[in-house]
Each structure stands twice: as C-alpha cells, then as structure tokens.
Enzyme design. Structure first.
Site, PDB file in Angstrom:
ATOM      1  N   TYR A  86       4.574  15.360  -6.794  1.00 47.17           N
ATOM      2  CA  TYR A  86       5.152  14.225  -6.051  1.00 47.17           C
ATOM      3  C   TYR A  86       5.573  14.642  -4.648  1.00 47.17           C
ATOM      4  O   TYR A  86       5.950  15.794  -4.441  1.00 47.17           O
ATOM      5  CB  TYR A  86       6.366  13.678  -6.791  1.00 47.17           C
ATOM      6  CG  TYR A  86       6.054  12.936  -8.061  1.00 47.17           C
ATOM      7  CD1 TYR A  86       4.750  12.573  -8.406  1.00 47.17           C
ATOM      8  CD2 TYR A  86       7.070  12.583  -8.944  1.00 47.17           C
ATOM      9  CE1 TYR A  86       4.482  11.896  -9.583  1.00 47.17           C
ATOM     10  CE2 TYR A  86       6.811  11.898 -10.118  1.00 47.17           C
ATOM     11  CZ  TYR A  86       5.516  11.561 -10.442  1.00 47.17           C
ATOM     12  OH  TYR A  86       5.265  10.891 -11.606  1.00 47.17           O
ATOM     13  N   LYS A 114       4.663 -10.510  -6.279  1.00 41.70           N
ATOM     14  CA  LYS A 114       4.603 -10.469  -4.813  1.00 41.70           C
ATOM     15  C   LYS A 114       3.190 -10.314  -4.262  1.00 41.70           C
ATOM     16  O   LYS A 114       2.891 -10.777  -3.155  1.00 41.70           O
ATOM     17  CB  LYS A 114       5.500  -9.358  -4.275  1.00 41.70           C
ATOM     18  CG  LYS A 114       5.092  -7.942  -4.691  1.00 41.70           C
ATOM     19  CD  LYS A 114       6.125  -6.929  -4.221  1.00 41.70           C
ATOM     20  CE  LYS A 114       5.791  -5.520  -4.683  1.00 41.70           C
ATOM     21  NZ  LYS A 114       6.846  -4.550  -4.302  1.00 41.70           N
TER      22      LYS A 114
END
Length: 357
Positions: A54, A247
């Site tokens: 990450y 969205k």
C-alpha cells in the site's frame, strides 16, 4: 456510545470497524491521514489494516507509505502500542510489482521473513498483531474471476514452508496471530490442516475477503469452514469501492476525485470486479438505494450496517478519504437492522446474485 468490540483471539480485542489505510500516501497526504486517524481513534476504532504494497494503485515511489504514515501518527500522538491493533500483509506473487523483492516471485520463507522485517521497520514496532497473506501463492480465481481453471495452475511454494516461516516469526515475537486473505475454502482448510502439526502456536484467526451487498460469495463455502473452525471474517470493501453509494451512476459520473474516476485505467483489481458500464450493476445498486430511502438511511449506512450483522464478521474493513465519510461509517455501526430490511435486501439478492464477485 463507542464502537463495539470483538474478541478475535483470547487476548486480542478489536473494534468492529477496522480502518483500512490503503489510500494513505496516494489519495491522502500525511496531514490528511493524521486527521482521519485522529477521528477514528477518538471514535473508538483501535484496529488498523495496511499492507506492504500500500497505497494503491501501487507504485514504486509510494510502496510502504501507508505503514509509514501509521507509524508517524502513533509517534506524533504518543499512542501507546497496546492501544492499537496493527494488521498488515505480505504480498503474494506478482510479476508487475518488481520493486517488492523482485516480483515478488513467490511466498517462500525468505520472502515472508524479509517482508515481516520490512513492515516492522516501517511501522516502527516490535510486533505485528495480525499478519496476513495478502493473496495465495498458488493460482486461485480472484478479483472478479469466478471459475477455477485447472490449466492455469502453476508451481507454488508449499504451504508447509510458508507456515514454518510464520511460526518462526511467532517464536521470535515478531507477529502474534496469522490471517489469510482472498482465500478459498480449500485454502483455508489446507492451512488449518497443515498448521495443526507444524507449530503449536500457529493460530489462524481470520480470513479477509470481500463481502458486501454486491458480493456475498463468502456465504457459499467459506462461511461453513469459518463457522466450524472458529475463524472470523474481516469483511473488506463493504461499500464495493464506493459503488453502493450510487455516486458513480449520477449524470456526471461521480466526483472527479472518487477513486474509480481518479485512477481510471490504473486500478485493474477494482475495475475488473466493479465494471461501471455493467447495466445489471447499475440496476442492482438502484434497488439498494431505494431500500435505503425506504428506511430513511443513506445508501452507505445501509451497506455498512448489512455487513456488520453477519454472524461471522468480526470487523468491517472500510476506507475513507474524507472526515464526513468516516463519520458516516461510524454512525452506520449504530443502526438497528430490522427483519423487514433484510427481507427487502434478500429479494434483490435473489434477482441479482453477486454481480461483483
């Protein structure tokens, strides 16, 4: 009322919300990450999930920053180590991420040992509470794939070797417990079978797999394994990368800084699983949005609350890049899910089963 907790192991109590930090160092700057961690900790979230690869989308320049940001926050805020449960992961084979140990080509003992030491260094800690294999060394269908193809199997490192390396790390006090991720029923049971005679302290306590309104594959096979073997689910992607908010289906296609727009073409795992051009996906999301409206909830709240009521879920691994998103997730953990809500959800699921496996 604070966030409820779950006893993941006899001496390991985790909040039922786990803050996933894969945006730290890419979408979120260090100051933004600090503000999010401050708010999460104040709300009662003690469980932080990260990984050596990450943030995402993964890049050579940013690899490891998420772990480093957590470490910086803990030092800056003088957070006692025993107040936080740290979970991180070792990357499986990947020909693309050549900057992580040359591939990594495999999950052999050397790779695992090196990954653990590097994560300990970036996290500035003596031990990791939960160390997870991010994805299997062997071939398995995942990240949107649904069918196993035996022709695609390749030579892989024996599970025995992986468990021996993890056992040594436990003996050295570097990790406390083991978790699997993106695993199959076969993989879970093989790890359990082999660990039972390799090392007396090897305890696999969790499996971190995707689980949400659009993906309930866990219930088909893994749930039975986890129930009988006392393994808990850490449910990641409860919002299906934000898709369940609806969205992305608004006329403008969602905010320009939303992950699926910001990293379009660069996030293969997300785009393979969550295909925004899929007509069925749009239809099923609209159905769940209508259910949320019926009960005067936000779509995000319904999505989080649904995952939290699963009897095998220890904690929901969520991501947030804005404080209002974090607050919405925290509020969702307080929602009482009624039988009527579940009945409505299951009627949609029966018509549109697992559109995002």
């Amino acid at each position: 009322m604070g966030i409820p907790t779950f006893q993941l192991a006899p001496d390991l109590s985790v909040s039922r919300l786990c803050f996933g930090t894969m945006t730290f160092g890419e979408q979120n700057s260090l100051p933004q990450s600090f503000r999010l961690l401050d708010a999460a900790f104040e709300a009662g979230i003690n469980f932080l999930d990260t990984a050596e690869m990450y943030p995402v989308p993964q890049r050579r320049e940013t690899q490891g920053r998420s772990e480093e940001y957590i470490s910086s926050w803990m030092r800056a805020r003088n957070v006692p180590r025993d107040r936080i449960v740290l979970a991180t992961k070792v990357a499986g084979p990947s020909g693309q991420m050549t900057w992580i140990r040359g591939g990594p080509k495999s999950l052999d003992a050397n790779n695992i040992s090196e990954a653990i030491d590097n994560s300990l260094m970036r996290l500035s800690t003596d031990y990791i509470d939960l160390y997870q294999i991010h994805w299997p060394d062997r071939y398995v269908p995942m990240f949107g794939e649904t069918e196993y193809d035996p022709i695609r199997q390749y030579g892989s490192v024996a599970i025995e070797e992986q468990l021996h390396a993890l056992g040594k790390a436990i003996d050295a006090g570097k990790i406390r417990y083991i978790g699997l991720s993106n695993e199959t029923p076969y993989g879970v049971m093989k790890f359990l079978q082999i660990s039972s005679y390799i090392h007396s302290n090897l305890k696999i306590v969790s499996v971190q797999n995707s689980y949400n309104l659009l993906c309930r594959n866990f219930d088909s096979g893994l749930a039975e394994c986890c129930h009988h073997e006392s393994i808990s689910l850490l449910a990641y992607s409860p919002m299906a990368m934000g898709i369940l908010s609806g969205k992305y289906f608004c006329p403008a296609g969602g905010p320009s800084d939303a992950r699926m727009n910001l990293f379009r073409g660069r996030y293969s795992e997300g785009e393979s699983r969550y295909n925004l051009s899929n007509v069925t996906l749009k239809a099923v999301v609209e159905e769940y949005i209508n259910i949320a409206r019926k009960f005067d909830l936000s779509p995000a709240s319904l999505a989080i609350a649904f995952v939290l009521i699963h009897p095998l879920v220890a904690s929901v691994v969520f991501g947030a890049t804005r404080l209002w998103q974090l607050k919405e997730v925290v509020e969702a953990s307080k929602i009482h899910v009624t039988a009527e809500m579940i009945a409505d959800i299951n009627r949609v699921h029966a018509r549109y089963p697992n559109p995002c496996p």
